[in-house]
Scaffold this motif. Sequence first.
Motif, PDB file in Angstrom:
ATOM      1  N   MET A 106     -87.763 -10.388   6.259  1.00  0.00           N
ATOM      2  CA  MET A 106     -86.828  -9.449   5.635  1.00  0.00           C
ATOM      3  C   MET A 106     -86.111  -8.712   6.763  1.00  0.00           C
ATOM      4  O   MET A 106     -86.750  -8.243   7.709  1.00  0.00           O
ATOM      5  CB  MET A 106     -87.577  -8.467   4.731  1.00  0.00           C
ATOM      6  CG  MET A 106     -88.316  -9.155   3.592  1.00  0.00           C
ATOM      7  SD  MET A 106     -89.390  -8.036   2.654  1.00  0.00           S
ATOM      8  CE  MET A 106     -90.766  -7.822   3.810  1.00  0.00           C
TER       9      MET A 106
ATOM     10  N   GLN B 194     -88.731 -15.284   3.011  1.00  0.00           N
ATOM     11  CA  GLN B 194     -88.746 -13.870   2.651  1.00  0.00           C
ATOM     12  C   GLN B 194     -90.183 -13.409   2.430  1.00  0.00           C
ATOM     13  O   GLN B 194     -90.930 -14.014   1.670  1.00  0.00           O
ATOM     14  CB  GLN B 194     -87.926 -13.674   1.377  1.00  0.00           C
ATOM     15  CG  GLN B 194     -87.646 -12.236   1.024  1.00  0.00           C
ATOM     16  CD  GLN B 194     -86.671 -12.145  -0.133  1.00  0.00           C
ATOM     17  OE1 GLN B 194     -87.039 -12.341  -1.285  1.00  0.00           O
ATOM     18  NE2 GLN B 194     -85.401 -11.851   0.178  1.00  0.00           N
TER      19      GLN B 194
ATOM     20  N   LEU C 203     -86.762  -4.668   0.913  1.00  0.00           N
ATOM     21  CA  LEU C 203     -85.550  -5.365   0.475  1.00  0.00           C
ATOM     22  C   LEU C 203     -84.448  -4.388   0.089  1.00  0.00           C
ATOM     23  O   LEU C 203     -83.264  -4.621   0.366  1.00  0.00           O
ATOM     24  CB  LEU C 203     -85.875  -6.282  -0.711  1.00  0.00           C
ATOM     25  CG  LEU C 203     -86.836  -7.450  -0.437  1.00  0.00           C
ATOM     26  CD1 LEU C 203     -87.094  -8.236  -1.716  1.00  0.00           C
ATOM     27  CD2 LEU C 203     -86.296  -8.373   0.645  1.00  0.00           C
TER      28      LEU C 203
END
Length: 563
Positions: free
Chosen positions: A163, A195, A404
Amino acid sequence: MSSVFAVIQPVPVAKGTSEYEAHRDNIVREQFTNKVPASLLLPSSVITNPPRDVTAVPRECGLLTQDEIAITETYDATALAAAIRTKKLTSVAVTTAFAKRAIIAHQLSCCLTEWFLDEALEQAHAYDDHLARTGTVVGPLHGVPVSIKEHVQMAGHFSADGMLATRTLDEADSHIVSILRGMGAVFYCKTTQPQAIMHLETVGPYGRTLNPHNINLSAGGSSGGEAALIALRGSVLGVGTDIGGSIRCPAGFCGIYGFKPTAHYMPMQGLSHVGMSPAELTILATCGPMAASLRDMDMFMKGVLQTKPFLKEPSLVPLPWKGSAVESEQTAPVQPLKIGFMMSDGAIQPQPPVVRALEWAKARLSAAGGVEVKPFAPYGTAEAVRNIRKAYWPDGGAGLKAQLEKIGEPVEKLTQWIIQDAEGPPGTWEDIFRMRLERDGFRARFSQHWSEQDVDVVICPVYAGPACAHNTAFDWNYTALWNYVDYPGLVFPTPVKALKKGSKEEQYVSTEVLSEEDARVRKLWDEGDFEGAPVNLQIVARRFHDNELFDAVASIRDVLGLA
């Protein structure tokens, strides 16, 4: 994927906010556009109209000399170290060849997060000068290029947890990188991961990593960049990590070797970030080698463990490595090796190419003699997978989502898939303690089951099928089970490949549907096209029987034709 450096991307990744997209473009520009010379760029026609199988492109594209092709295709790491030691090759020549091939591999598969040729050549020159001046090498990897997964920290380079908000410029080497540096490794690139480092497909900020044997299929995850790079011979030895299949799955998908050691055996300092969920309160990660040969993995393990990493990391178990088991002459054991074959985990029936690979290995070993081949009944896979999916995210996924949201990074499809069972309020300390008790209870029952089966090692699938189609790596059963019980697992290639759609050999033998997951896997098989995908198998041993696992593989190496 950012358009500022062209790589093949048949399936787009999710789009984030304008802030996120600009940040990603800046990183790609800094790491690739501004560093890669025009002489190493593939023709645009290859990027826009690539072949399904790109493994031949590096040797045929005209960007490598014949010597560079020979260096990258005819040596493993062990042979490269010997060639440099005897001055048949220089580290500069070897490093140049692999660095050039690595950036070609990146354009074909999106497998890198960083590429640093100039720094690598400085290292290589220093190793060549040392050898010329002293006549000695600094260690077993003297002058050999080694690739490193992105989240493994290296001084002067960026690490992250898949990320962008967690991306950090590191001031110091992680423990494993420090050891490899001391062994003489040359570092020249870092490789992609998904991710949150928690998919069995590598898709994230840098794009989607492709399977070199069939770009419409996944390279696996989370160490997918390492696997794709090695499959394209842009590396022959790299460092991956594994908490649910992250070394073994990509090694299996891409047809290379990979080894997940028992946890608390290999050095792990400098491999975790603040953005990660505290999964390791219950499920332990480990690092291990991904390689072009079995003996390279043995050299890696021997070299790392000879440094006694437990003196720096007291959490590690001080278990020595026997060393060179796969290279030495084997003394015939008093009792034959007992190999159990787990043809199914009881929840998901493997797809036809995997069944063919299992049958191939079982037939070869049975015919050769000297080993006892027997069935191994599955035990509790559905329970283990259900428990481990919750244990990965004891915070309910809150930490992941917070990272995120910082710069508007989109949630990938497989990220949502892996956190869905755990989403909700963070677990209390009582919840986490209960997870530990459930894990330890399962481990005790599984160990008893193993004893009742009376086997030394088990051969089983790496995944339900060969490499899967993009965005469909849903079921972790065949790897995550072994993380839950913390057994070491080694993945090795077979000569089996998935055949053209409609082939008689690619039909399911059994029509019995074992579970909802099994029905999904069958449907994906019917809808997909897996032609050309390699099929690997996995061999596992009891917890901390890592040496015994390599001994077992050494005893069957010739029968199965392992490199």
